[in-house]
Scaffold this active site. Structure first.
Site, short mmCIF file in Angstrom:
data_model
loop_
_atom_site.label_atom_id
_atom_site.label_comp_id
_atom_site.label_asym_id
_atom_site.label_seq_id
_atom_site.Cartn_x
_atom_site.Cartn_y
_atom_site.Cartn_z
N SER A 161 -41.55 16.84 -12.01
CA SER A 161 -40.87 17.43 -10.86
C SER A 161 -41.46 16.89 -9.57
O SER A 161 -42.65 16.55 -9.51
CB SER A 161 -41.07 18.94 -10.92
OG SER A 161 -40.73 19.54 -9.68
N ILE A 175 -30.55 21.45 -17.74
CA ILE A 175 -30.60 19.99 -17.72
C ILE A 175 -30.46 19.44 -19.14
O ILE A 175 -29.79 18.42 -19.36
CB ILE A 175 -31.89 19.50 -17.03
CG1 ILE A 175 -31.95 20.07 -15.61
CG2 ILE A 175 -31.95 17.97 -16.99
CD1 ILE A 175 -33.28 19.86 -14.89
N LYS A 223 -47.22 20.73 -14.43
CA LYS A 223 -46.55 19.42 -14.42
C LYS A 223 -47.58 18.32 -14.17
O LYS A 223 -47.54 17.26 -14.81
CB LYS A 223 -45.45 19.39 -13.35
CG LYS A 223 -44.29 20.33 -13.62
CD LYS A 223 -43.47 19.88 -14.83
CE LYS A 223 -42.32 20.82 -15.12
NZ LYS A 223 -41.64 20.55 -16.41
N TYR A 279 -47.09 26.69 -11.90
CA TYR A 279 -45.99 25.87 -12.45
C TYR A 279 -46.21 24.40 -12.10
O TYR A 279 -46.20 23.52 -12.97
CB TYR A 279 -44.64 26.37 -11.91
CG TYR A 279 -43.54 25.35 -12.03
CD1 TYR A 279 -42.94 25.07 -13.25
CD2 TYR A 279 -43.12 24.61 -10.90
CE1 TYR A 279 -41.95 24.11 -13.36
CE2 TYR A 279 -42.13 23.65 -11.01
CZ TYR A 279 -41.55 23.40 -12.23
OH TYR A 279 -40.59 22.44 -12.34
N ASN A 331 -34.00 17.99 -6.67
CA ASN A 331 -33.38 19.32 -6.82
C ASN A 331 -32.05 19.22 -7.57
O ASN A 331 -31.00 18.97 -6.95
CB ASN A 331 -33.17 19.96 -5.45
CG ASN A 331 -34.47 20.34 -4.78
OD1 ASN A 331 -35.33 19.49 -4.56
ND2 ASN A 331 -34.64 21.61 -4.48
N LYS A 368 -40.26 27.64 -15.85
CA LYS A 368 -40.01 26.89 -14.61
C LYS A 368 -39.87 27.72 -13.34
O LYS A 368 -39.42 27.19 -12.31
CB LYS A 368 -38.77 26.03 -14.79
CG LYS A 368 -37.52 26.85 -15.06
CD LYS A 368 -36.27 26.01 -15.05
CE LYS A 368 -35.04 26.88 -15.16
NZ LYS A 368 -33.78 26.15 -15.12
#
Ligand code: UD1
Length: 347
Positions: free
Chosen positions: A135, A16, A163, A159, A189, A88
């Site tokens: 996320s 990203i 976040k 994970y 996604n 991630k």
């Protein structure tokens, strides 16, 4: 000379991050990559140069090194930071929780400390401005869909827990010191690749996520796809997700930085608002690539939810942003990248 604002991208060599680098460059910003290549490949730099016509500015190092981050912020007179860097992989986070708490929460604390010293200290040239990669995982197993930002948050693995904790940490920091400008982006996604086929997703080892697995089957690296669960309460029994083209996601970061420059902080979903099942993705990919994707329906994967898709209307209101690219384009671009780079950047 152009008056370009320098933006630091932690993890800027990743999937990203690299697409956001291109979007920022095109929008007239001067992106600076901070990356240690622990989960990315230096070859991305040449590819970025081919796309943008300019060698990317790289600061090689780790966000856990606060003094290094502070020096980088000063050296480039950074105006804003986009924090992508972190671990991630959901499964790995269950097996190695300390790696995740250490890298993700420790990394965020280190970055925030460096930013505090620079932007709230003597000689500051800008307010502390941060865009954080959160996320949809923070919604856990949503009671209904589409999901709005005020849904309750929960976590089912370390994970996702990181976040959630970082989101809370950012809220506390902002409450303590209102000068902070923070944009939290909850990605759904991300899939697809830059239309040039020069950059794309390059997972290490066996892909955990659907699209890179599908593309690796199509290119012949793996024999078949396992479809995790055919008995979900969805139209065809397979899991439904909100796939978003990585270019649209990248554009969301540009919009977020612009919105932060007017002073407001926000937390928004970045999704399309449209859910597709695993089998719909497989069919769309076959259409776009002209390849067969053999698959077998197997047991559900632990921790998966039936349906997860965004209500993206807040992002439209706050950022003036919305996703534009459809599933066909996501598949065509993912295929162009994978078929042109069968082994990713190591090709
Ligand atoms: C996953 C993570 C999420 C993370 C996101 C990042 C889990 C449980 N969740 O989301 O925390 O933020 O990636 O992109 O891992 N599928 C298959 N076969 C495969 C792979 C996936 O059928 O080989 C299915 C899954 O069951 C799911 C859909 O494809 O229905 C999407 O899966 P995936 O790409 O892994 O994303 P998420 O699970 O939504």
């Amino acid at each position: 000379m152009k008056n370009e604002q320098a933006i630091l991208l932690t993890g800027g060599a990743g999937y990203i991050g690299s697409h956001t680098f291109v979007a920022l460059h095109e929008a007239g910003f001067a992106p600076v990559i901070l990356d240690d290549f622990s989960n990315s490949h230096p070859a991305v730099l040449d590819r970025l140069e081919r796309i943008t016509g300019r060698a990317p500015v790289l600061e090689r190092g780790n966000v856990l090194d606060t003094a290094f981050v502070e020096a980088v912020l000063r050296r480039h007179r950074i105006a804003g930071v986009v924090h992508f860097a972190g671990s991630k992989a959901v499964g790995e986070s269950v097996a190695q929780p300390l790696k995740y708490f250490g890298n993700n929460i420790g990394g965020a604390i280190s970055l925030l400390r460096a930013m505090e010293a620079v932007f709230l200290g003597p000689g500051s040239w800008a307010p502390p401005t941060l865009v954080f990669s959160s996320s949809a995982t923070v919604y856990g197993d949503p009671a209904t869909v589409p999901i709005t930002e005020d849904f309750p948050r929960s976590h089912t693995n370390p994970y996702g827990h990181t976040k959630l904790v970082i989101e809370d940490m950012l809220a506390a920091v902002r409450q303590a010191q209102p000068a902070w400008r923070v944009g939290v982006l909850r990605y759904f996604n991300p899939v697809g690749a830059h239309a040039s086929g020069l950059i794309g997703e390059d997972p290490a080892g066996i892909p955990n996520n659907l699209m890179p697995y599908v593309t690796q089957v199509a290119v012949g690296l793996r024999p078949q796809l396992s479809v995790f669960g055919g008995d979900y309460p969805t139209p065809d029994g397979t899991g439904v997700r909100d796939y978003i083209h990585v270019d649209d996601l990248a554009a969301g970061h540009v919009a977020a930085l612009r919105a932060l420059s007017s002073g407001a902080s926000f937390t928004v979903n970045l999704g399309t608002g449209q859910g597709y099942s695993v089998l719909q993705v497989v069919r769309a990919f076959e259409q776009a690539s002209g390849r067969k994707v053999p698959y077998q329906v197997v047991a559900r994967r632990a921790g998966d939810v039936a349906q997860c898709y965004a209500d993206p209307s807040l992002a439209k209101r706050v950022l003036g942003w919305q996703a534009r690219k459809g599933l066909e384009e996501m598949c065509a671009d993912a295929w162009r990248w994978q078929s042109g780079n069968p082994k990713g950047y190591a090709t």
